[in-house]
Design an enzyme around this catalytic site. Structure first.
Site, PDB file in Angstrom:
ATOM      1  N   LYS A 187      45.614  93.142  27.606  1.00 31.90           N
ATOM      2  CA  LYS A 187      46.311  92.030  28.223  1.00 31.90           C
ATOM      3  C   LYS A 187      47.403  92.582  29.123  1.00 31.90           C
ATOM      4  CE  LYS A 187      48.890  87.803  27.156  1.00 31.90           C
ATOM      5  NZ  LYS A 187      49.381  86.907  26.079  1.00 31.90           N
ATOM      6  N   LYS A 223      58.298  83.007  34.363  1.00 29.26           N
ATOM      7  CA  LYS A 223      58.489  84.377  33.901  1.00 29.26           C
ATOM      8  C   LYS A 223      59.628  85.047  34.665  1.00 29.26           C
ATOM      9  CE  LYS A 223      53.739  85.163  32.347  1.00 29.26           C
ATOM     10  NZ  LYS A 223      54.070  85.497  30.948  1.00 29.26           N
ATOM     11  N   HIS A 253      47.832  79.975  38.932  1.00 24.52           N
ATOM     12  CA  HIS A 253      48.694  81.124  38.656  1.00 24.52           C
ATOM     13  C   HIS A 253      48.694  82.150  39.786  1.00 24.52           C
ATOM     14  CE1 HIS A 253      49.116  79.503  34.763  1.00 24.52           C
ATOM     15  NE2 HIS A 253      48.119  80.091  34.167  1.00 24.52           N
TER      16      HIS A 253
END
Length: 491
Positions: free
Chosen positions: A345, A183, A241
């Protein structure tokens, strides 16, 4: 405009080619890179799976997936036809001997190509697939193998996978992928810290009160119930993560951007994490499981209903309090939370700085709030720095928090590539910087395992929380015992 750096011609072989990850993420990512002409037309995308398909059948499935998952306006008829022309299919039995000779014969037609083997399969097949590739002559010096998370379900299984794959490939050709590291905002963490002394000089215990990392999902377990109920939130999100995000936040400056220099510093953070012994797990962690509720006004079922009514002690939410034992971070708590069926989210990192030791402002000026740096990973990547300013006007001195907001997409005026787009091209280049090294994976499991053991020693049911809430009240109590609270903008 973002610069497009072309890569060499390659064969991308995807094991598990008919699965959800391939159709939802990998093929759209490869299409976008083809649309930007980042790789040459001599490249091939080869699907490998047990399904009884031919090239035409695989292309039809791929076309349907691209129409479903690509953003509106992205699919171009001529570009799509070209892309589908790059695709081939071979029926391969990953755990058996069927189909390997046909696959290797296809690869042998272009022996000079970089070979990228993406293992979008269950982890227990990683070793057997790599061993069979080696035995049938499918590996060479330009081969790279991509392993999806999770690497095993505990330390022993992770070590076994690493051993089996490492027997046939050197570490430099093994790419353990964590898409969060692809990302844009995650990569910008290093730019923020090490290219801007104004921030790096504040990046320590004297100035930072605490750090929060939140990874929230609206969705439930859906069609992943079989996998998820064996894993749970700690294995599925924290062990990979979230610990990776923590490493990038807490690590010292590497001596260069050399892949091993960066990963050496991340390993140091993992080794510095204060262990949570099994008997302490209930003090520093909270487990939760969602019940029926509503999200965006729509009713949704509970976890057990998503499992067709089966009883389960698996957590769909976890909150933790961590400490990094180093001079830079001594006394600074890191609060992590992640869960399914939360209100929206969002993935955010909040750096909350210490409050001023003394205020010169009168009480009527409104209470001082600490400065915060928000780093948004999704849904809109960017950063926001909150600081106290005076409200305009002649009515006296009133303070309020004001934000300096940077949206990367708006600032740079370009579409930001999906994480998989960037990582797939890094694999072709042989750049392992954004991938996990063997010792990173094993150190992460070594830290997580005592927590899992503590939960097993006290097999209590996860605390219930209604779908659409921010998790069980015990997670709020955990942080508020320290005189802090979860960041309110998420409410």
């Amino acid at each position: 405009m973002a610069r497009i750096l072309p890569v060499a011609s390659f064969d991308c072989v995807v094991f598990g080619a008919t699965g959800d990850l391939t159709m939802r993420k990998l093929l759209p990512a490869l299409y976008q890179r083809w649309r930007d002409r980042q790789f040459p037309a001599s490249s091939r995308i080869i699907g490998a799976a047990r399904s009884n398909l031919d090239d035409a059948g695989f292309r039809a499935q791929a076309e349907a997936a691209l129409q479903r998952y690509l953003p509106e306006g992205t699919l171009e008829e001529a570009t799509l036809a070209e892309f589908l022309g790059l695709m081939h299919y071979r029926r391969v039995e990953a755990a058996g001997e069927e189909g390997w000779e046909s696959l290797v014969a296809l690869l042998a037609e272009r022996p000079e190509q970089v070979r990228q083997f993406y293992l979008a399969t269950s982890p227990e097949l990683y070793g057997p697939i790599c061993q069979r590739l080696a035995r049938h002559g499918g590996l060479h010096a330009q081969s790279r193998v991509v392993l999806e998370k999770p690497i095993g379900h505990d330390l022993a299984s992770a070590r076994e996978i690493n051993r089996a794959v490492g027997e046939v490939l050197p570490e430099a050709q093994i790419f353990r992928i964590d898409h969060y590291l692809g990302k844009e905002t995650v990569q910008n963490l290093m730019a923020l810290r090490f290219a801007n002394p104004i921030f790096e000089r504040l990046w320590h215990a004297d100035m930072i009160d605490h750090v929060q990392i939140t990874v929230a999902e609206e969705v439930g377990i859906g069609g992943r119930g079989g996998y998820y109920d064996r894993a749970g939130a700690l294995r599925d999100m924290v062990q990979n993560h979230m610990l990776q995000l923590l490493c990038l936040l807490a690590m010292e400056s590497p001596i260069s951007l050399d892949p091993d220099a960066v990963r050496d510093e991340k390993v140091k953070v993992l080794r510095a994490l204060r262990p949570i012994a099994p008997h302490e797990a209930h003090l520093h962690t909270v487990r939760g499981q969602y019940t029926a509720g509503a999200i965006n006004g729509q009713p949704v079922p509970g976890y057990r209903a998503d499992l067709d009514g089966a009883a389960s002690l698996t957590e769909s939410f976890v909150a933790l309090k961590l400490q990094v034992n180093s001079w830079r971070w001594a006394g600074v708590p890191f609060y992590l939370r992640t869960g399914k069926r939360l209100p929206r989210k969002v993935s955010e990192i909040i750096i909350e700085f210490r409050t001023p030791p003394f205020s010169i402002f009168p009480r009527e000026a409104v209470g001082m709030q600490p400065n915060r740096l928000l780093i948004r990973l999704q849904p809109e990547e960017g950063m926001r720095l909150e600081m106290m300013t005076k409200e305009p006007g002649p009515g006296g001195l009133h303070l309020r928090p004001t934000a300096l907001d940077i949206s990367f997409e708006k600032t740079f005026g370009t579409r930001y590539p999906d994480a998989y787009e960037r990582l797939l091209m890094d694999v072709v280049r042989g750049n392992t910087t954004l991938f996990m090294r063997r010792d990173e994976v094993e150190h992460a499991w070594n830290w997580v395992e005592p927590i899992l053991q503590g939960w097993a020693d006290r097999p209590e049911a996860p605390r219930p929380y209604a779908a659409g809430s921010w998790g069980p009240t015990a997670a709020i109590a955990m942080i508020e015992r320290d005189g802090r609270t979860w960041y309110e903008s998420l409410e």
